[in-house]
Design an enzyme around this catalytic site. Sequence first.
Site, mmCIF file in Angstrom:
data_model
loop_
_atom_site.group_PDB
_atom_site.id
_atom_site.type_symbol
_atom_site.label_atom_id
_atom_site.label_comp_id
_atom_site.label_asym_id
_atom_site.label_seq_id
_atom_site.Cartn_x
_atom_site.Cartn_y
_atom_site.Cartn_z
ATOM 1 N N GLY A 1 0.900 -1.119 0.096
ATOM 2 C CA GLY A 1 0.047 -0.051 0.101
ATOM 3 C C GLY A 1 0.623 1.122 0.153
ATOM 4 N N ASP B 1 -3.706 8.247 16.558
ATOM 5 C CA ASP B 1 -4.462 8.222 15.367
ATOM 6 C C ASP B 1 -4.882 6.780 15.187
ATOM 7 O OD1 ASP B 1 -5.382 8.981 12.715
ATOM 8 O OD2 ASP B 1 -3.259 8.563 11.756
ATOM 9 N N GLY C 1 4.043 7.268 3.390
ATOM 10 C CA GLY C 1 4.977 6.245 2.763
ATOM 11 C C GLY C 1 4.498 4.728 1.990
ATOM 12 N N ILE C 2 5.296 4.390 1.477
ATOM 13 C CA ILE C 2 5.009 2.951 0.703
ATOM 14 C C ILE C 2 5.415 1.834 1.773
ATOM 15 C CG2 ILE C 2 5.677 1.388 -1.060
ATOM 16 C CD1 ILE C 2 6.451 3.798 -2.809
ATOM 17 N N VAL C 3 4.416 0.725 1.623
ATOM 18 C CA VAL C 3 4.857 -0.372 2.607
ATOM 19 C C VAL C 3 4.852 -1.504 1.807
ATOM 20 C CG1 VAL C 3 3.612 -1.804 4.411
ATOM 21 C CG2 VAL C 3 3.090 0.826 4.346
#
Length: 717
Positions: free
Chosen positions: A418, A539, A423-425
């Site tokens: 994702g 969050d 950032g990108i995972v």
Amino acid sequence: MSVYVILLLIVPAVSGLNLTNEEVTALLSFKSSISYDPDDSLSNWNFSIDENPCSWNGITCKQGKVVSLSIPRKGLVGYLPAAFGSLSSLRHLNLRSNRLFGRLPLELFFVKSLQSLVLYGNSLSGPLPQEISNLTSLQNLDLSHNLFTGLIPSSLIRCQRLRSLHLSNNNFSGPLPIGFGRSLVLLERLDLSFNSLNGSIPGDIGELSSLQGTVDLSHNLFSGLIPPSLGNVPDNVYIDLSFNNLSGLIPQNGALVNRGPTAFIGNPALCGPPLKRPCSSSSVVVSSPSSSLPFQPNNYQPMSSVPNNGISDNHRGMSKGLVIAIIISDVIVLFVIAFVFFYCYKRATSSLRKEKVEEIASDNNKGNNSRKECRCFFAKGESETISEDTEQIDLVPLDDRVRFDIDELLKASAFVLGKSWMGIVYKVVLEDGLNLAVRRLGEGSSQRLKEFKTEVEAIGKIRHPCIVSLRAYYWSNEEKLLIYDCIPNGNLSAAIHGTPGMVEFKPMPWTMRINIMRGIAQGLAFLHEFSPKKCVHGDLRPNNILLGQNMEPYISDLGLNRLVNIVRGSSLLPSERINTDKPQIQQTDVPGSPAPKLGSCYHAPETLRTLKPSQKWDVYSYGVILMEMISGRPPMVLLDTSEVDLVKWVEFCIEQKRPLADLLDPQLVPELQKENEMVYVLKIALACVQINAERRPSMRNVVDTLDKLTREIDRSL
């Protein structure tokens, strides 16, 4: 005739099998002691189905002997039979998180080969027998979350191979055995919290030199002074002494230095740093004349005995008023200087920050969340191009079990899971088959390495069964990476609502939802009360609650907002990213998840007014998540012709006295016979989302309430 003898008579000839008649009888005796097996975990413990007991569920054999019996989390109701004593080669017994009751059979403590005894989360009662000293090979003993009573047997100190001792959440009383620390020097994990243990903390506890993680003695009745020797345990060990009857000055040595007040709260008679409770002269007790403290009367001559050389008292120093005036003026000057510096800094960086945010937003709009494979998630050559004046750190492990380096990580296969503004995972599969989740924060400010390191190492110390563990991190001029455990079953949002394109959506039954609710609450309660710093998630949403192999919950993204802001040179908090007129849409981190949710729906109302996160923020978010799990609705619901958040929708339904079926997830309607349980949980949710933050319960209270509900459910079976 006893059940044991009857079973022995009916066991068929097993000459063709390796196991002895006694071992087979012991296994069948256990099966007969189980009155309720909801998952049919023991269904193949039957010679007509499978003639080889070594292949029965949960049984492991070696060289023709049963060496392991492991059936955790299956809801088994029953007791432990005396026949377990016949399993002479048994090394591992794991029956955790079932509903077993009764006493531990004495015969079990004559199985001298036993190395691991895990009975966590049952309803076992009675004392822990002195015969435990027979288990000289025992390395792991976990009896926590049961109903055991009495003393911790003095003979326990003979189990000198113990590495892990968990006895928390029972009714053990009395002092710790004499020689506890001196004898159990191999002990690595120690949790005795939530009992009624009393007496003083033994001075030899500081000899536990192999300890790791958290030593939890909290929520007991320990009294007297904190022994200074406790500071001799390894410096990286967190010592929790909260909620006891300890008194006197808190020693400031070794592992006891620089601890926050959380470790000592709930002891009204404790004083000195880090508590804001100064010690009176009577509170300071010296253990021996040789152990002098810095301000002992014998070490310093009293002022009254110092000759003043004819100078009167009125002229020996400045008046109090003058001293106060000087201090105030100094503070004002420092404040003005700081304000001017901050103003200039903000002016200088505001345009740069705006360009960076626009760049990130542009990248996210172009992002593709497909599961395509990429051989590496950044080019190694890029990460090595670093300016001479920038400090570089290689892969930094935060856990002793990390056995890979940055080169192995770069060579591994990686799949995009994702992408969001954070950032990108990637899911990364190492050559040895280990699965990791790697979040790529990308390039950013190289000036805040020290701040990043402090934050990430604090997060790395947090270990709880319901929190995703941060295992390592990497920092270079071009790349910042966070390496986590990979949790296999997606996130809670997908489990509640399904995902587009899903071939078969399997709704969660009510029991599973209860277990997930409890797990999230336990993780948050740990963060709020027992983590090295009183952490706040800030969050929490279903997208960052991940689900494990058995649908157990894991809270993720802990401290992620802060880390992203450090990397990108920003100080924005989640509340600052919310526009009160047009709430921002949060991109999800899992491809194919439901339509993006409004980020503000999970945030407490006060997040729009204050920049300082509080535990009550998390309580509110948790309440919204409970409502989502009960109702199956998204956080924004259509009411008539307009959209309202889920909290307002639930409150509207209650005001209109709508039937419970209207509030429930349609998938739960077939389970309406559990209406009382659902209403019970709904009341918890409503308490959590109260507008007045002070009226919301603590997560510890929520855990206790859900535990009470679970006990009532168990009794009704």
